[in-house]
Design a protein around this motif. Structure first.
Motif, short mmCIF file in Angstrom:
data_model
loop_
_atom_site.label_atom_id
_atom_site.label_comp_id
_atom_site.label_asym_id
_atom_site.label_seq_id
_atom_site.Cartn_x
_atom_site.Cartn_y
_atom_site.Cartn_z
N ALA A 22 -34.18 11.46 29.81
CA ALA A 22 -35.31 12.44 30.83
C ALA A 22 -35.93 12.52 32.07
CB ALA A 22 -36.10 12.49 29.89
N GLU A 23 -34.74 11.34 32.13
CA GLU A 23 -35.33 11.27 33.82
C GLU A 23 -34.79 11.71 34.59
OE1 GLU A 23 -35.90 6.94 34.52
OE2 GLU A 23 -37.76 7.03 33.51
N THR A 78 -36.86 20.81 44.62
CA THR A 78 -38.84 21.36 44.87
C THR A 78 -38.79 20.37 43.20
OG1 THR A 78 -38.62 23.15 46.08
CG2 THR A 78 -40.96 22.86 44.06
N THR A 79 -38.30 20.77 42.66
CA THR A 79 -38.40 20.01 41.19
C THR A 79 -38.75 17.47 41.18
OG1 THR A 79 -38.19 21.93 39.75
CG2 THR A 79 -38.37 19.56 38.53
N MET A 116 -42.64 11.09 30.81
CA MET A 116 -43.75 12.08 30.39
C MET A 116 -43.73 12.84 31.55
SD MET A 116 -46.60 9.52 28.55
CE MET A 116 -47.58 10.61 27.98
N ILE A 117 -43.58 12.40 32.91
CA ILE A 117 -43.72 13.05 34.35
C ILE A 117 -42.62 13.47 34.74
CG2 ILE A 117 -43.76 12.70 36.97
CD1 ILE A 117 -44.84 9.94 36.29
N ILE A 118 -40.79 13.72 34.39
CA ILE A 118 -39.98 14.81 34.69
C ILE A 118 -40.16 15.23 33.40
CG2 ILE A 118 -38.28 13.34 33.44
CD1 ILE A 118 -38.42 15.35 36.81
N GLU A 119 -40.49 15.29 32.26
CA GLU A 119 -40.56 16.99 31.22
C GLU A 119 -41.26 17.55 31.77
OE1 GLU A 119 -39.11 14.31 26.95
OE2 GLU A 119 -41.74 14.27 27.48
N THR A 120 -43.14 17.12 31.97
CA THR A 120 -44.13 18.05 32.75
C THR A 120 -43.26 18.75 33.88
OG1 THR A 120 -45.47 16.68 31.80
CG2 THR A 120 -46.06 18.28 33.20
N HIS A 121 -42.72 18.63 34.66
CA HIS A 121 -42.33 19.24 35.72
C HIS A 121 -41.35 20.20 35.25
CE1 HIS A 121 -44.80 17.82 38.53
NE2 HIS A 121 -44.79 15.93 38.10
N LEU A 122 -40.12 19.09 35.29
CA LEU A 122 -39.14 20.11 33.83
C LEU A 122 -39.18 21.36 32.87
CD1 LEU A 122 -36.25 17.37 32.92
CD2 LEU A 122 -36.39 19.21 35.17
N ASP A 123 -40.29 21.09 32.28
CA ASP A 123 -40.73 22.58 31.60
C ASP A 123 -41.47 23.20 31.79
OD1 ASP A 123 -40.49 21.18 29.12
OD2 ASP A 123 -41.95 20.50 28.65
N ALA A 124 -41.97 22.88 33.78
CA ALA A 124 -43.04 24.33 34.47
C ALA A 124 -42.09 24.79 35.14
CB ALA A 124 -43.57 23.54 35.21
N PHE A 125 -40.81 23.60 35.24
CA PHE A 125 -39.39 24.64 36.40
C PHE A 125 -38.89 25.10 35.14
CE2 PHE A 125 -34.59 24.12 36.92
CZ PHE A 125 -35.40 24.76 38.39
N ASN A 126 -38.43 25.12 33.90
CA ASN A 126 -37.72 25.90 32.84
C ASN A 126 -38.91 27.61 32.69
OD1 ASN A 126 -35.34 24.91 33.18
ND2 ASN A 126 -36.72 23.57 31.21
N ARG A 127 -39.91 27.26 32.11
CA ARG A 127 -40.60 28.15 32.48
C ARG A 127 -40.61 29.14 33.73
NH1 ARG A 127 -44.51 24.58 30.67
NH2 ARG A 127 -45.43 24.50 32.33
N ALA A 128 -40.31 29.15 34.79
CA ALA A 128 -40.75 29.82 36.45
C ALA A 128 -39.67 30.28 36.02
CB ALA A 128 -41.34 29.14 38.05
#
Length: 310
Positions: A22-23, A78-79, A116-128
């Protein structure tokens, strides 16, 4: 001393594999690699360091294989920057904190936090919108290859197969202004600094078929919008915005049919005629009094001059 054998080693390897999967590309960052190296060297014995290094290397290998299956193994800069900056901070605190437990368990804890950090940023990236947020138009962007740890060009073709993205009708009254804005958020991701080319085909929109030769270039600019001031009926027509690369590649195009409504004709107001005044005729008595007064003043003036001149 930390000894990792048998089931404990297999369990730890499995945990590292799940974490590393996940990293997204964190292992490509030089500072993170140095942080991991410092962490390995902090082990109390050479054997422990060898075991931790083996676990890290195996985790990286498994991750690279996993990232290739998940979205082509790439991530946008950016992510990655947001994720690695937060991970740097967390790992710095981890290394500076006193060791209070088993090193392997603490390692699992910090690696889990990284996941957990990378999952949070990836989720935000995918939502965008993910790597290809362009609903129409061609996107060429810079991404990091998580396999080779090198930046490369990533191409997102237009879902519609063409770069024309429809029309945005614009209406205005004569004398007003109109804003032609063709910016979309994904335009800022394009490499090569493309420019906006605005052109115009005069005429009433929709009255005739417009050909390429009908368009006249208005302006080429880095700004995504133009303002048309003090509009006249003659200014209406089909306006076009094209986002072009330096080599002429069309990334995006949109048209603005502009209709200018003429002002209503002013109503002629009737002129108001004032009545003619009668000629001024002073009364006879008043006229006699005025003549007598003037005569008296003249006599007084003459007597005064005679006295003065002696």
């Amino acid at each position: 001393m930390i000894i990792i054998k048998g089931k404990m080693l297999l369990t730890l390897v499995s945990l590292f594999i799940c974490i590393a999967a996940a990293e997204a590309c964190l292992q490509c960052d030089r500072r993170i690699r140095l942080l991991h190296e410092d962490f390995i060297l902090s082990a109390p014995s050479v054997n422990d360091q060898i075991e931790l290094k083996r676990i890290r290397d195996h985790a990286y290998t498994v991750y690279r294989d996993t990232s290739q299956k998940r979205g082509g193994g790439v991530i946008d800069p950016t992510t990655l920057y947001r994720a690695k900056t937060e991970y740097h901070s967390e790992f710095d605190r981890f290394l500076k904190a006193p060791r209070t437990g088993i090193l392997t368990i603490e390692a699992i804890s910090i690696m889990t936090k990284g996941r957990m950090i990378i999952e949070t940023h990836l989720d935000a990236f995918n939502r965008a919108g993910g790597l290809c947020p362009n609903k129409c138009g061609l996107l060429k962007r810079r991404v990091l290859d998580c396999i080779a740890c090198r930046y490369k060009l990533y191409i997102c073709p237009s879902p519609s197969g063409q770069q024309d993205c429809g029309e945005i009708p614009v209406q205005a009254e004569e004398g007003d202004q109109a804003v032609l804005n063709c910016f979309l958020p994904w335009h800022s991701l394009l490499v090569g600094r493309p420019a906006y080319h605005f052109s115009w085909a005069p005429g009433v929109p929709g009255n005739r078929e417009v050909n390429e030769n009908d368009f006249k270039v208005l302006v080429v600019t880095n700004d995504s919008s133009v303002i048309l001031n003090q509009l006249h009926v003659e200014d209406q027509g089909l306006y076009r915005c094209s986002l072009l690369g330096r080599d002429g590649t069309i990334f995006y195009r949109v048209q603005f049919p502009l209709t200018v409504r003429p002002l209503p004709a002013e109503t002629q107001r009737p002129l108001v005629t004032l009545p003619t005044l009668p000629p001024f005729r002073p009364a006879e008595g008043v006229l006699v009094s005025v003549v007598a007064m003037v005569t008296a003043l003249s006599l007084v003036g003459s007597v005064g001059l005679t006295v003065v001149l002696g």
